[in-house]
Design an enzyme around this catalytic site. Structure first.
Site, PDB file in Angstrom:
ATOM      1  CD  GLU A  21      -2.894   1.088   2.318  1.00  0.00           C
ATOM      2  OE1 GLU A  21      -3.698   0.150   2.139  1.00  0.00           O
ATOM      3  OE2 GLU A  21      -2.963   1.881   3.262  1.00  0.00           O
ATOM      4  NE  ARG A  66     -17.347   5.642   8.764  1.00  0.00           N
ATOM      5  CZ  ARG A  66     -17.323   5.462  10.066  1.00  0.00           C
ATOM      6  NH1 ARG A  66     -18.407   5.039  10.690  1.00  0.00           N
ATOM      7  NH2 ARG A  66     -16.225   5.695  10.762  1.00  0.00           N
TER       8      ARG A  66
HETATM    9  P1  FAD Z   1     -17.834   0.577   7.422  1.00  0.00           P
HETATM   10  O1  FAD Z   1     -17.707  -0.760   6.795  1.00  0.00           O
HETATM   11  O2  FAD Z   1     -18.919   1.455   6.948  1.00  0.00           O
HETATM   12  O3  FAD Z   1     -17.868   0.365   8.983  1.00  0.00           O
HETATM   13  C1  FAD Z   1     -17.756   1.456   9.904  1.00  0.00           C
HETATM   14  C2  FAD Z   1     -18.561   1.121  11.171  1.00  0.00           C
HETATM   15  O4  FAD Z   1     -19.959   1.044  10.839  1.00  0.00           O
HETATM   16  C3  FAD Z   1     -18.207  -0.249  11.769  1.00  0.00           C
HETATM   17  O5  FAD Z   1     -18.320  -0.146  13.163  1.00  0.00           O
HETATM   18  C4  FAD Z   1     -19.265  -1.189  11.200  1.00  0.00           C
HETATM   19  O6  FAD Z   1     -19.507  -2.317  12.028  1.00  0.00           O
HETATM   20  C5  FAD Z   1     -20.476  -0.266  11.113  1.00  0.00           C
HETATM   21  N1  FAD Z   1     -21.366  -0.621   9.999  1.00  0.00           N
HETATM   22  C6  FAD Z   1     -21.000  -1.008   8.761  1.00  0.00           C
HETATM   23  N2  FAD Z   1     -22.079  -1.270   7.996  1.00  0.00           N
HETATM   24  C7  FAD Z   1     -23.155  -1.040   8.776  1.00  0.00           C
HETATM   25  C8  FAD Z   1     -24.566  -1.122   8.562  1.00  0.00           C
HETATM   26  N3  FAD Z   1     -25.058  -1.502   7.370  1.00  0.00           N
HETATM   27  N4  FAD Z   1     -25.392  -0.803   9.601  1.00  0.00           N
HETATM   28  C9  FAD Z   1     -24.880  -0.399  10.806  1.00  0.00           C
HETATM   29  N5  FAD Z   1     -23.558  -0.313  11.061  1.00  0.00           N
HETATM   30  C10 FAD Z   1     -22.707  -0.609  10.065  1.00  0.00           C
HETATM   31  N6  FAD Z   1      -9.572   5.826   5.302  1.00  0.00           N
HETATM   32  C11 FAD Z   1      -9.467   6.805   4.361  1.00  0.00           C
HETATM   33  O7  FAD Z   1      -9.919   7.932   4.605  1.00  0.00           O
HETATM   34  N7  FAD Z   1      -8.848   6.554   3.155  1.00  0.00           N
HETATM   35  C12 FAD Z   1      -8.327   5.347   2.831  1.00  0.00           C
HETATM   36  O8  FAD Z   1      -7.785   5.160   1.738  1.00  0.00           O
HETATM   37  C13 FAD Z   1      -8.430   4.295   3.794  1.00  0.00           C
HETATM   38  N8  FAD Z   1      -7.952   3.050   3.535  1.00  0.00           N
HETATM   39  C14 FAD Z   1      -8.145   2.044   4.450  1.00  0.00           C
HETATM   40  C15 FAD Z   1      -7.704   0.741   4.134  1.00  0.00           C
HETATM   41  C16 FAD Z   1      -7.869  -0.293   5.045  1.00  0.00           C
HETATM   42  C17 FAD Z   1      -7.413  -1.689   4.674  1.00  0.00           C
HETATM   43  C18 FAD Z   1      -8.456  -0.042   6.315  1.00  0.00           C
HETATM   44  C19 FAD Z   1      -8.602  -1.154   7.321  1.00  0.00           C
HETATM   45  C20 FAD Z   1      -8.900   1.241   6.643  1.00  0.00           C
HETATM   46  C21 FAD Z   1      -8.759   2.291   5.713  1.00  0.00           C
HETATM   47  N9  FAD Z   1      -9.210   3.576   5.983  1.00  0.00           N
HETATM   48  C22 FAD Z   1      -9.070   4.588   5.045  1.00  0.00           C
HETATM   49  C23 FAD Z   1      -9.818   3.896   7.284  1.00  0.00           C
HETATM   50  C24 FAD Z   1     -11.350   3.625   7.278  1.00  0.00           C
HETATM   51  O9  FAD Z   1     -11.994   4.484   6.390  1.00  0.00           O
HETATM   52  C25 FAD Z   1     -11.848   3.813   8.705  1.00  0.00           C
HETATM   53  O10 FAD Z   1     -11.365   2.773   9.508  1.00  0.00           O
HETATM   54  C26 FAD Z   1     -13.353   4.017   8.905  1.00  0.00           C
HETATM   55  O11 FAD Z   1     -13.569   4.343  10.286  1.00  0.00           O
HETATM   56  C27 FAD Z   1     -14.225   2.793   8.628  1.00  0.00           C
HETATM   57  O12 FAD Z   1     -14.258   2.487   7.304  1.00  0.00           O
HETATM   58  P2  FAD Z   1     -14.978   1.130   6.805  1.00  0.00           P
HETATM   59  O13 FAD Z   1     -14.880   1.155   5.351  1.00  0.00           O
HETATM   60  O14 FAD Z   1     -14.464  -0.040   7.532  1.00  0.00           O
HETATM   61  O15 FAD Z   1     -16.481   1.456   7.256  1.00  0.00           O
END
Ligand code: FAD
Length: 285
Positions: A17, A106
């Site tokens: 990455e 997200r």
């Molecule tokens: P989600 O999957 O939406 O989850 C967030 C929270 O909401 C979790 O607690 C989950 O359980 C809950 N949730 C999910 N779906 C639902 C639903 N349908 N109903 C109710 N609750 C729900 N950030 C950046 O800004 N840019 C990047 O490029 C970036 N790259 C990343 C790469 C990796 C591999 C990782 C692990 C993280 C990265 N992040 C990045 C950080 C990430 O955006 C944050 O960790 C953010 O807080 C959560 O993103 P998510 O996509 O996991 O969110």
């Protein structure tokens, strides 16, 4: 090439990455990082999005550079910075540049400005991307549970929604204790989710980086890593060597236990990615 195909066809994959620069004037330097990491023949290179104030166009420009170097790219995108119009524009640019893989996230809530609210969860933007084009979409997962989730199990229920919304693989948040990953994987599989999970490994090569990574992610630090940083943190070269060895050992243990897809958070440091890749040269064959 689609990452789903790479994961299907190769027993062991190692990917890296990188993050884009904050300023356009630093793009050439970032392109150099891409070229150096591409020389290590990773299975793909991911490019982060929006974090730390970077702009979307730098993500697409670097993902394009990855493809130009003959390596599959994975462009990240976040809900908090996207609405339908910006997503359409982003997907159009990716398609025009032969970028087939997107990590749907997200994003963390931005400080000092309102997030966009069209897509609430990563699953919402994953579903939108799948409906708009022939992309391979992945998502993030958290071996210790996402900080906003009450339990790991509740978080995995939401991962199931993400998989049903079109995610074809997950990449984990960094973790330093492989037992945490094994425990997560057994819960994940018990919930009947059948997509590959790529283990995210962050090489810790200086003491400040550990503090920063842990405060941003909430990842727990095992005694072995804490002691290592205590012992070598004041000696940059020793700390770098120890950090590379720690990450290498973590990866070897994962592969020995059947976790065959590894993602190195290379932090734009090709020398560190190179040292780890060299340590795995026979294992990767
Ligand atoms: P989600 O999957 O939406 O989850 C967030 C929270 O909401 C979790 O607690 C989950 O359980 C809950 N949730 C999910 N779906 C639902 C639903 N349908 N109903 C109710 N609750 C729900 N950030 C950046 O800004 N840019 C990047 O490029 C970036 N790259 C990343 C790469 C990796 C591999 C990782 C692990 C993280 C990265 N992040 C990045 C950080 C990430 O955006 C944050 O960790 C953010 O807080 C959560 O993103 P998510 O996509 O996991 O969110």
């Amino acid at each position: 090439m689609k990452i789903s195909e790479i994961l299907k066809n190769k027993e062991i994959t190692i990917s890296c990455e990188i993050f884009p620069p904050k300023l356009g004037t630093e793009l050439d330097q970032s392109r150099q990082v891409v070229a150096e990491i591409a020389k290590l023949s990773p299975d793909f290179i991911s490019v982060t999005y929006g974090a730390a104030g970077t702009t979307a166009s730098f993500t697409t420009e670097l993902a394009e550079e990855v493809e130009n170097c003959g390596v599959a790219s994975l462009a990240h995108v976040t809900c908090v910075s996207s609405d339908e119009e910006t997503l359409d524009e982003y997907l159009k640019t990716l398609k025009a540049n032969g970028i087939e893989n997107i990590l749907a996230l997200r994003g963390d809530m931005p400080q000092g400005r309102e997030p966009k609210k069209v897509y609430a969860h990563a699953s919402d933007i994953a579903k939108a991307i799948k409906s708009k084009g022939d992309f391979c979409v992945g998502g993030a997962c958290y071996p210790e549970g996402h900080p906003e989730s009450a339990t790991v199990s509740a978080d995995i229920d939401n991962l199931k929604i993400k998989a049903e919304s079109g995610c074809e693989f997950f990449t984990t948040q960094m973790f330093f204790d492989n037992e945490v990953m094994y425990s997560f994987l057994s819960k994940f599989q018990r919930k009947g989710i059948n997509i590959p999970v790529i283990a995210g490994i962050m090489p810790i090569t200086n003491a400040r980086q550990l503090q920063r990574s842990v405060s941003l992610s909430g990842t727990s630090v095992p005694r072995s890593l804490r002691e290592m940083v205590e012992r070598f943190g004041d000696n940059p070269l020793a700390m770098k060597q120890a950090g590379i060895a720690f990450a290498t050992n973590q990866i070897i243990d994962l592969i020995a236990n059947g976790v065959n897809n590894i993602h190195i958070y290379a932090m734009n440091k090709p020398d560190i990615a190179k040292a780890i890749m060299e340590n795995l040269s026979e294992i990767r064959k």
